[in-house]
Scaffold this motif. Structure first.
Motif, PDB file in Angstrom:
ATOM      1  N   GLN A  39       0.868  -1.180   0.000  1.00 19.01           N
ATOM      2  CA  GLN A  39       0.000   0.000   0.000  1.00 19.01           C
ATOM      3  C   GLN A  39       0.900   1.223   0.000  1.00 19.01           C
ATOM      4  O   GLN A  39       1.362   1.657   1.054  1.00 19.01           O
ATOM      5  CB  GLN A  39      -0.900  -0.022   1.235  1.00 19.01           C
ATOM      6  N   GLY A  40       1.193   1.751  -1.184  1.00 17.83           N
ATOM      7  CA  GLY A  40       2.124   2.865  -1.283  1.00 17.83           C
ATOM      8  C   GLY A  40       3.518   2.415  -0.885  1.00 17.83           C
ATOM      9  O   GLY A  40       4.078   1.491  -1.477  1.00 17.83           O
ATOM     10  N   ASN A  41       4.064   3.024   0.152  1.00 16.89           N
ATOM     11  CA  ASN A  41       5.390   2.671   0.646  1.00 16.89           C
ATOM     12  C   ASN A  41       5.351   1.651   1.785  1.00 16.89           C
ATOM     13  O   ASN A  41       6.381   1.409   2.424  1.00 16.89           O
ATOM     14  CB  ASN A  41       6.131   3.922   1.134  1.00 16.89           C
ATOM     15  N   LEU A  42       4.181   1.074   2.048  1.00 13.80           N
ATOM     16  CA  LEU A  42       4.021   0.188   3.200  1.00 13.80           C
ATOM     17  C   LEU A  42       3.649  -1.219   2.776  1.00 13.80           C
ATOM     18  O   LEU A  42       2.995  -1.425   1.745  1.00 13.80           O
ATOM     19  CB  LEU A  42       2.941   0.733   4.141  1.00 13.80           C
ATOM     20  N   GLU A  43       4.060  -2.202   3.573  1.00 15.65           N
ATOM     21  CA  GLU A  43       3.655  -3.594   3.373  1.00 15.65           C
ATOM     22  C   GLU A  43       2.881  -4.057   4.590  1.00 15.65           C
ATOM     23  O   GLU A  43       3.394  -4.069   5.707  1.00 15.65           O
ATOM     24  CB  GLU A  43       4.885  -4.483   3.162  1.00 15.65           C
ATOM     25  N   ARG A  44       1.624  -4.412   4.364  1.00 11.35           N
ATOM     26  CA  ARG A  44       0.758  -4.961   5.397  1.00 11.35           C
ATOM     27  C   ARG A  44      -0.034  -6.095   4.789  1.00 11.35           C
ATOM     28  O   ARG A  44      -0.271  -6.115   3.580  1.00 11.35           O
ATOM     29  CB  ARG A  44      -0.231  -3.900   5.920  1.00 11.35           C
ATOM     30  N   ASP A  45      -0.451  -7.048   5.612  1.00 11.46           N
ATOM     31  CA  ASP A  45      -1.309  -8.109   5.117  1.00 11.46           C
ATOM     32  C   ASP A  45      -2.434  -8.358   6.105  1.00 11.46           C
ATOM     33  O   ASP A  45      -2.562  -7.659   7.121  1.00 11.46           O
ATOM     34  CB  ASP A  45      -0.513  -9.379   4.815  1.00 11.46           C
ATOM     35  N   SER A  46      -3.250  -9.362   5.840  1.00 10.02           N
ATOM     36  CA  SER A  46      -4.427  -9.609   6.673  1.00 10.02           C
ATOM     37  C   SER A  46      -4.059  -9.998   8.100  1.00 10.02           C
ATOM     38  O   SER A  46      -4.838  -9.778   9.027  1.00 10.02           O
ATOM     39  CB  SER A  46      -5.293 -10.706   6.044  1.00 10.02           C
ATOM     40  N   TYR A  47      -2.872 -10.555   8.306  1.00 11.48           N
ATOM     41  CA  TYR A  47      -2.468 -10.961   9.651  1.00 11.48           C
ATOM     42  C   TYR A  47      -2.149  -9.754  10.534  1.00 11.48           C
ATOM     43  O   TYR A  47      -2.221  -9.849  11.763  1.00 11.48           O
ATOM     44  CB  TYR A  47      -1.271 -11.917   9.580  1.00 11.48           C
ATOM     45  N   ASP A  48      -1.843  -8.624   9.911  1.00  8.58           N
ATOM     46  CA  ASP A  48      -1.623  -7.404  10.693  1.00  8.58           C
ATOM     47  C   ASP A  48      -2.925  -6.842  11.248  1.00  8.58           C
ATOM     48  O   ASP A  48      -2.899  -5.970  12.123  1.00  8.58           O
ATOM     49  CB  ASP A  48      -0.939  -6.341   9.820  1.00  8.58           C
ATOM     50  N   GLU A  49      -4.056  -7.346  10.753  1.00  4.57           N
ATOM     51  CA  GLU A  49      -5.364  -6.931  11.266  1.00  4.57           C
ATOM     52  C   GLU A  49      -5.781  -7.752  12.481  1.00  4.57           C
ATOM     53  O   GLU A  49      -6.839  -7.499  13.067  1.00  4.57           O
ATOM     54  CB  GLU A  49      -6.424  -7.066  10.166  1.00  4.57           C
ATOM     55  N   LEU A  50      -4.973  -8.731  12.870  1.00  9.84           N
ATOM     56  CA  LEU A  50      -5.336  -9.642  13.960  1.00  9.84           C
ATOM     57  C   LEU A  50      -4.622  -9.294  15.264  1.00  9.84           C
ATOM     58  O   LEU A  50      -4.502 -10.136  16.158  1.00  9.84           O
ATOM     59  CB  LEU A  50      -5.013 -11.083  13.551  1.00  9.84           C
ATOM     60  N   ASP A  51      -4.167  -8.068  15.387  1.00 11.62           N
ATOM     61  CA  ASP A  51      -3.534  -7.567  16.619  1.00 11.62           C
ATOM     62  C   ASP A  51      -2.324  -8.392  17.053  1.00 11.62           C
ATOM     63  O   ASP A  51      -2.259  -8.873  18.193  1.00 11.62           O
ATOM     64  CB  ASP A  51      -4.558  -7.500  17.767  1.00 11.62           C
ATOM     65  N   PRO A  52      -1.350  -8.560  16.153  1.00 12.75           N
ATOM     66  CA  PRO A  52      -0.147  -9.295  16.554  1.00 12.75           C
ATOM     67  C   PRO A  52       0.706  -8.470  17.506  1.00 12.75           C
ATOM     68  O   PRO A  52       0.452  -7.282  17.745  1.00 12.75           O
ATOM     69  CB  PRO A  52       0.583  -9.505  15.228  1.00 12.75           C
ATOM     70  N   VAL A  53       1.741  -9.088  18.039  1.00 12.10           N
ATOM     71  CA  VAL A  53       2.774  -8.392  18.797  1.00 12.10           C
ATOM     72  C   VAL A  53       3.939  -8.156  17.842  1.00 12.10           C
ATOM     73  O   VAL A  53       4.345  -9.063  17.114  1.00 12.10           O
ATOM     74  CB  VAL A  53       3.251  -9.216  20.005  1.00 12.10           C
TER      75      VAL A  53
END
Length: 216
Positions: A39-53
């Motif tokens: 997403q633009g300059n960022l990398e995120r996926d669906s697992y980042d929506e699950l409140d990881p540490v």
């Protein structure tokens, strides 16, 4: 120092999270050419929506993240079970409250050259030692991870022990291994001896002092 960010810390540490997501895009998308969404300059996926540490080797005052990893309990969704299940032998039971998955392990090699905190030690080794100390404080007994076989040299350099359970050759140009790491006082002593350290490197969540602000 090594800091941990849980869900309740996300908002007040949004700058560190931004730096981490940008680092992940730089390493996994730009440098390693992984087939992942950005997403633009960022990398995120669906697992980042699950409140990881998230664990980070960071300088919070300057908003600099030198290295990071993501941790999730194996009792919920994980990349290990959802994507890389073929790297595990059928007999492996890697789902328990005391077993956590480590993913998105990355180091900003360019920025890390300007690190003043223990600059003589590799960022990867410090992050792995911080992972062991975090695990000891939170009751984690085993870390499970998928990794390139070349990573075993990095684990060895840090003094941690990895047991390779299996591997697969269908996920890209390089094999993907599945391994587990023991989290124990014995391993902690072994890692500190290997790195020549006596003081802890894990500092918990960034405090108001770390962030250069007064507590409310």
């Amino acid at each position: 120092m090594i800091y941990s960010l849980e869900q309740l810390h996300y908002r007040q540490n949004s700058g560190l999270l931004y730096q981490m997501y940008r680092l992940r895009k730089k390493v996994f998308f730009d440098q390693l050419n992984w087939d992942i969404d950005v997403q633009g300059n960022l990398e995120r996926d669906s697992y980042d929506e699950l409140d990881p540490v998230y664990l980070m080797l960071a300088d919070p005052k300057r908003g600099q993240v030198f290295a990071s990893m993501r941790l999730m309990p194996t009792t919920g969704p994980t990349l290990l079970h959802d994507v890389f299940e073929d790297t595990m032998p059928d007999a492996a039971k890697l789902s328990a409250p005391a077993i956590w998955e480590c993913t998105r392990f990355c180091v900003d090699e360019e920025l890390d050259q300007r690190r003043t905190y223990l600059p003589h030690l590799p960022a990867s080794s410090l992050l792995l030692l911080g992972l062991c100390e975090f695990g000891l404080k939170t009751g984690i007994q085993t870390i499970a991870a998928n990794f390139d076989p070349a990573m075993r040299r990095i684990y060895h350099k840090a003094g941690c022990e990895v047991e390779v359970l299996g591997r697969s050759d269908v996920h890209g140009a390089r094999p993907v291994c599945c391994g587990v790491f023991e989290v124990s006082n014995r391993i902690h002593r072994q890692m500190r001896d290997k790195l020549g350290l006596r003081s802890p490197v894990y500092a918990g969540a960034p405090s108001d002092k770390d962030l250069g602000r007064e507590a409310a």
